[in-house]
Design a protein around this motif. Structure first.
Motif, mmCIF file in Angstrom:
data_model
loop_
_atom_site.group_PDB
_atom_site.id
_atom_site.type_symbol
_atom_site.label_atom_id
_atom_site.label_comp_id
_atom_site.label_asym_id
_atom_site.label_seq_id
_atom_site.Cartn_x
_atom_site.Cartn_y
_atom_site.Cartn_z
ATOM 1 N N UNK A 96 -3.537 7.688 7.955
ATOM 2 C CA UNK A 96 -4.398 7.533 6.778
ATOM 3 C C UNK A 96 -3.671 8.036 5.534
ATOM 4 N N UNK A 97 -3.663 7.256 4.474
ATOM 5 C CA UNK A 97 -3.004 7.647 3.227
ATOM 6 C C UNK A 97 -3.982 7.514 2.073
ATOM 7 N N UNK A 98 -3.869 8.452 1.144
ATOM 8 C CA UNK A 98 -4.684 8.394 -0.081
ATOM 9 C C UNK A 98 -3.847 7.747 -1.164
ATOM 10 N N UNK A 99 -4.134 6.525 -1.484
ATOM 11 C CA UNK A 99 -3.400 5.844 -2.554
ATOM 12 C C UNK A 99 -2.024 5.365 -2.109
ATOM 13 N N UNK A 100 -1.266 4.881 -3.068
ATOM 14 C CA UNK A 100 0.080 4.356 -2.823
ATOM 15 C C UNK A 100 1.095 5.482 -2.957
ATOM 16 N N UNK A 101 2.002 5.622 -1.995
ATOM 17 C CA UNK A 101 3.032 6.657 -2.100
ATOM 18 C C UNK A 101 3.911 6.425 -3.327
ATOM 19 N N UNK A 102 4.390 7.512 -3.940
ATOM 20 C CA UNK A 102 5.166 7.432 -5.177
ATOM 21 C C UNK A 102 6.423 6.580 -5.022
ATOM 22 N N UNK A 103 7.071 6.656 -3.859
ATOM 23 C CA UNK A 103 8.312 5.913 -3.681
ATOM 24 C C UNK A 103 8.101 4.406 -3.660
#
Length: 73
Positions: A63-70
């Motif tokens: 599970x991820x919150x939003x788009x990763x910076x990379x």
């Protein structure tokens, strides 16, 4: 399955015999093995619970919150 007298039967795989040598046994004949059957069911149940927890843990880890910076550009 049930036999002709209505008693439940189980298809038994005997230890150290091949699958070709499995037999149908009436419930009353294998009732002496009830402690071993219960132990097997308990182990099976624990294994299933462990597998279910692993699946839930995998989902939580993905599970991820939003788009990763990379990935932003």
């Amino acid at each position: 399955r049930k036999n002709s007298s209505g008693e439940r039967e189980y298809y038994v795989k005997w230890k150290e015999l091949s699958y070709d040598e499995c037999t149908w046994e009436s419930e009353s004949d294998i009732s002496v093995f009830q402690p071993q059957i219960e132990r097997y069911n308990e182990i099976l149940s624990r294994r299933k619970k462990s597998t279910d927890k692993s699946k839930n843990a995998d989902r939580a880890m993905r599970h991820a919150e939003g788009t990763p910076e990379f990935l932003t550009g």
